[in-house]
Structures are given as structure tokens and as C-alpha cells.
Scaffold this active site. Structure first.
Site, PDB file in Angstrom:
ATOM      1  N   ASP A  67       0.724  -1.134  -0.055  1.00 15.13           N
ATOM      2  CA  ASP A  67      -0.004   0.311  -0.028  1.00 15.13           C
ATOM      3  C   ASP A  67       0.930   1.175  -0.110  1.00 15.13           C
ATOM      4  OD1 ASP A  67       0.978  -0.542   2.661  1.00 15.13           O
ATOM      5  OD2 ASP A  67      -0.911  -0.566   3.656  1.00 15.13           O
ATOM      6  N   ASN A 136      -7.510  -2.371  14.267  1.00 19.10           N
ATOM      7  CA  ASN A 136      -8.848  -2.759  13.863  1.00 19.10           C
ATOM      8  C   ASN A 136      -8.849  -3.831  12.968  1.00 19.10           C
ATOM      9  OD1 ASN A 136      -7.906  -1.753  11.486  1.00 19.10           O
ATOM     10  ND2 ASN A 136      -8.990  -0.163  11.356  1.00 19.10           N
ATOM     11  N   HIS A 138      -7.236  -4.554  10.110  1.00 25.32           N
ATOM     12  CA  HIS A 138      -6.747  -4.264   8.701  1.00 25.32           C
ATOM     13  C   HIS A 138      -5.728  -4.937   8.211  1.00 25.32           C
ATOM     14  CE1 HIS A 138      -4.517  -0.222   9.459  1.00 25.32           C
ATOM     15  NE2 HIS A 138      -3.774  -0.977   9.252  1.00 25.32           N
ATOM     16  N   GLU A 143      -9.390  -1.763   5.216  1.00 24.88           N
ATOM     17  CA  GLU A 143     -10.404  -1.498   6.474  1.00 24.88           C
ATOM     18  C   GLU A 143     -11.557  -2.301   6.895  1.00 24.88           C
ATOM     19  OE1 GLU A 143      -8.679   0.319   8.558  1.00 24.88           O
ATOM     20  OE2 GLU A 143      -8.194   2.452   7.705  1.00 24.88           O
TER      21      GLU A 143
HETATM   22  C1  GLP Z   1      -0.232   0.347   8.442  1.00 25.45           C
HETATM   23  C2  GLP Z   1      -0.023  -0.183   7.255  1.00 25.45           C
HETATM   24  C3  GLP Z   1      -0.028  -2.076   7.381  1.00 25.45           C
HETATM   25  C4  GLP Z   1       0.762  -2.256   8.457  1.00 25.45           C
HETATM   26  C5  GLP Z   1      -0.180  -1.933   9.886  1.00 25.45           C
HETATM   27  C6  GLP Z   1       0.498  -2.164  10.887  1.00 25.45           C
HETATM   28  O1  GLP Z   1      -1.364   0.918   8.625  1.00 25.45           O
HETATM   29  N1  GLP Z   1      -1.019   0.063   6.113  1.00 25.45           N
HETATM   30  O2  GLP Z   1       0.357  -2.579   6.064  1.00 25.45           O
HETATM   31  O3  GLP Z   1       0.740  -3.631   8.547  1.00 25.45           O
HETATM   32  O4  GLP Z   1      -0.820  -0.711   9.786  1.00 25.45           O
HETATM   33  O5  GLP Z   1       1.429  -1.390  11.135  1.00 25.45           O
HETATM   34  P1  GLP Z   1       2.534  -1.487  12.552  1.00 25.45           P
HETATM   35  O6  GLP Z   1       3.340  -2.623  11.810  1.00 25.45           O
HETATM   36  O7  GLP Z   1       3.272  -0.341  12.375  1.00 25.45           O
HETATM   37  O8  GLP Z   1       1.844  -1.802  13.827  1.00 25.45           O
END
Ligand code: GLP
Length: 245
Positions: A67, A136, A138, A143
Site C-alpha cells: 500500500d 482494527n 486491517h 479497513e
Molecule cells: C499500517 C499499514 C499496514 C501495517 C499496519 C500495522 O497502517 N498500512 O500495512 O501492517 O498498519 O502497522 P505496524 O506494524 O506499525 O503496527
């Protein structure tokens, strides 16, 4: 779904890197799907260290990232492109022409998403997709919603994601939209590896593993994939029903 509870983030990083390195040693032109965020940082450190030791080369590896935020250029320090350059690509021999990213600054998001889908297909599909999980539930930026998606698309970020990721941005400058692979794109990867650590992920992990398969918890769809390995720490695994084997 195979679940492992590990001692530390470094331990997870070493184990995930070992799986990725074995994949690349077996198939030097592997197609790897990468994720951003805090979760894969130790994995990227371990991959860079293995490259420095001469254990592995990524020169023929093809990459696709999950993403990208809308409105951030590649050179913006908060873009996921810049994140990948800093934390992985510049630390090993990845070739720029093999790196694929959704362009969150393009005027025509539909065209960008369609081209990305075609590029993934032309590359022969993703061999291993790395994933984190949002608080959440995702995955990528899929989402919670009423339906699972297929194909990359433009998403409006939820308040929960803005709260979780807003800390990386100066006041109010967090993008409101992003481009992300769809759930279907993620499921087409031959193997999925998820990393989740910390108490803030415990509820999402329990819903992903023990809850119903529902787009309200996008990660729950991983229950339907035949090759998923999840690396957790004690905190993120704390709410799993009946512990894990
Ligand atoms: C972000 C990204 C995801 C990621 C997730 C967890 O928003 N879009 O691809 O896996 O949230 O992030 P983190 O590893 O910093 O907890």
C-alpha cells in the site's frame, strides 16, 4: 494457519528473514510482497545483515508493496516508498526496476490500480507476502467494511487507522486516503507471513484467529488461505482462545 509465539521482536525478525532467504535462495527471481509499519523492521534488519554477510542476493527479486498513502511523493519521508528505501532496499542489492509500488500521487488512481494488478499477474503472482495487522484488524489498508475487496483500490482511511498512524505525521498532516492491494490480491499470494507484536494487537489477533471470517475484521480472511504463518509475541497472543500449540 500456523502460529508461533516468539521471545522477542529480534527473534521474530530472524525467523521471518530465514523463511524469505530460503525462498530467494531456492528461486532467485522470487516475487516478494512487502509491508511497512513497525512490525517488519527487525525482519528488514536481518535481511540487510544477511545480504552484508553474502548469504543472499536480491538482485533478481521482484517486489510489490501492499500500500501507499495518497498525496505523498516518493521522496516524502512519510511515504511508504521512502520507508522501504530506508529500511530495506538501499541496504541490499534490490534493483529499482524490480520494485513495484502503488503511486499515491497519480491523477488517475483507477489506472494505477489496474496497472498494478496487471503487473502482479505478469510477474507470475507473489510467492511470499509479508503482512502486519492494524489494531482494527486491517491488512494492507483494507479497513473493516461490508465486503471483501479484490484488486488494488483507493481507500478512505478509518479513524482508528488515523489514530494509530497519526503519530508519524505533524499535526493534521496525515493523509486521509491510500491506495492498497485488495484482500483478493493478498489471498492470491502463495504464502502469507504475518507479524504482530504488542498488547495493542491482541484483540485483532484473537478476532483474526478465533472469530468468524468477516470483512468487519479483514485479517480473518486469512483463515481461508492454505499457507499462512503468523509470528507473535506473548502480548499479541494473550487473548487467543485456548493458547496455541
Ligand atoms: C499500517 C499499514 C499496514 C501495517 C499496519 C500495522 O497502517 N498500512 O500495512 O501492517 O498498519 O502497522 P505496524 O506494524 O506499525 O503496527
Amino acid at each position: 494457519m500456523q502460529l508461533f509465539v516468539c521471545e522477542s521482536k529480534e527473534d521474530i525478525g530472524e525467523k521471518v528473514a530465514a523463511l524469505l532467504i530460503r525462498q530467494v535462495q531456492t528461486k532467485p527471481n522470487s516475487v516478494l510482497g512487502f509491508a511497512t509499519g513497525r512490525s517488519p523492521l527487525e525482519t528488514y534488519d536481518a535481511l540487510a545483515a544477511a545480504y552484508a554477510r553474502g548469504v543472499v542476493s536480491f538482485k533478481d527479486v521482484v517486489t510489490f508493496n501492499l500500500d501507499e498513502y495518497c498525496g505523498l511523493t516518493k521522496t516524502d519521508a512519510n511515504s511508504y516508498y521512502a520507508f522501504m528505501q530506508k529500511n530495506l532496499f538501499s541496504r541490499a542489492d534490490f534493483r529499482t526496476e524490480n520494485i513495484h509500488f502503488l503511486d499515491g500521487c497519480a491523477a488517475d488512481d483507477k489506472a494505477v490500480c489496474e496497472a498494478y494488478r496487471a503487473e502482479m499477474q505478469a510477474a507470475g503472482g507473489i510467492d511470499i507476502q509479508l503482512l502486519g495487522i492494524g489494531t482494527n484488524g486491517h491488512i494492507g489498508f483494507n479497513e473493516p467494511s461490508d465486503a471483501f475487496t479484490d484488486g488494488p483500490f483507493l481507500v478512505t482511511l478509518s479513524q482508528s487507522t488515523k489514530n494509530a498512524n497519526g503519530k508519524y505525521f505533524a499535526d493534521g498532516s496525515m493523509p486521509t486516503h491510500a491506495l492498497t492491494m485488495g484482500v483478493g490480491d493478498i489471498l492470491r499470494a502463495k504464502k502469507l507471513i504475518m507479524i504482530a507484536t504488542g498488547e495493542s494487537k491482541a484483540k485483532a489477533i484473537a478476532a483474526m484467529v478465533n472469530g468468524p471470517v468477516t470483512p468487519q475484521c479483514p485479517a480473518s480472511v486469512l483463515q481461508t488461505h492454505r499457507d499462512v504463518t503468523v509470528f507473535l509475541d506473548a502480548e499479541s497472543a494473550a487473548l487467543l482462545e485456548g493458547g496455541i500449540s
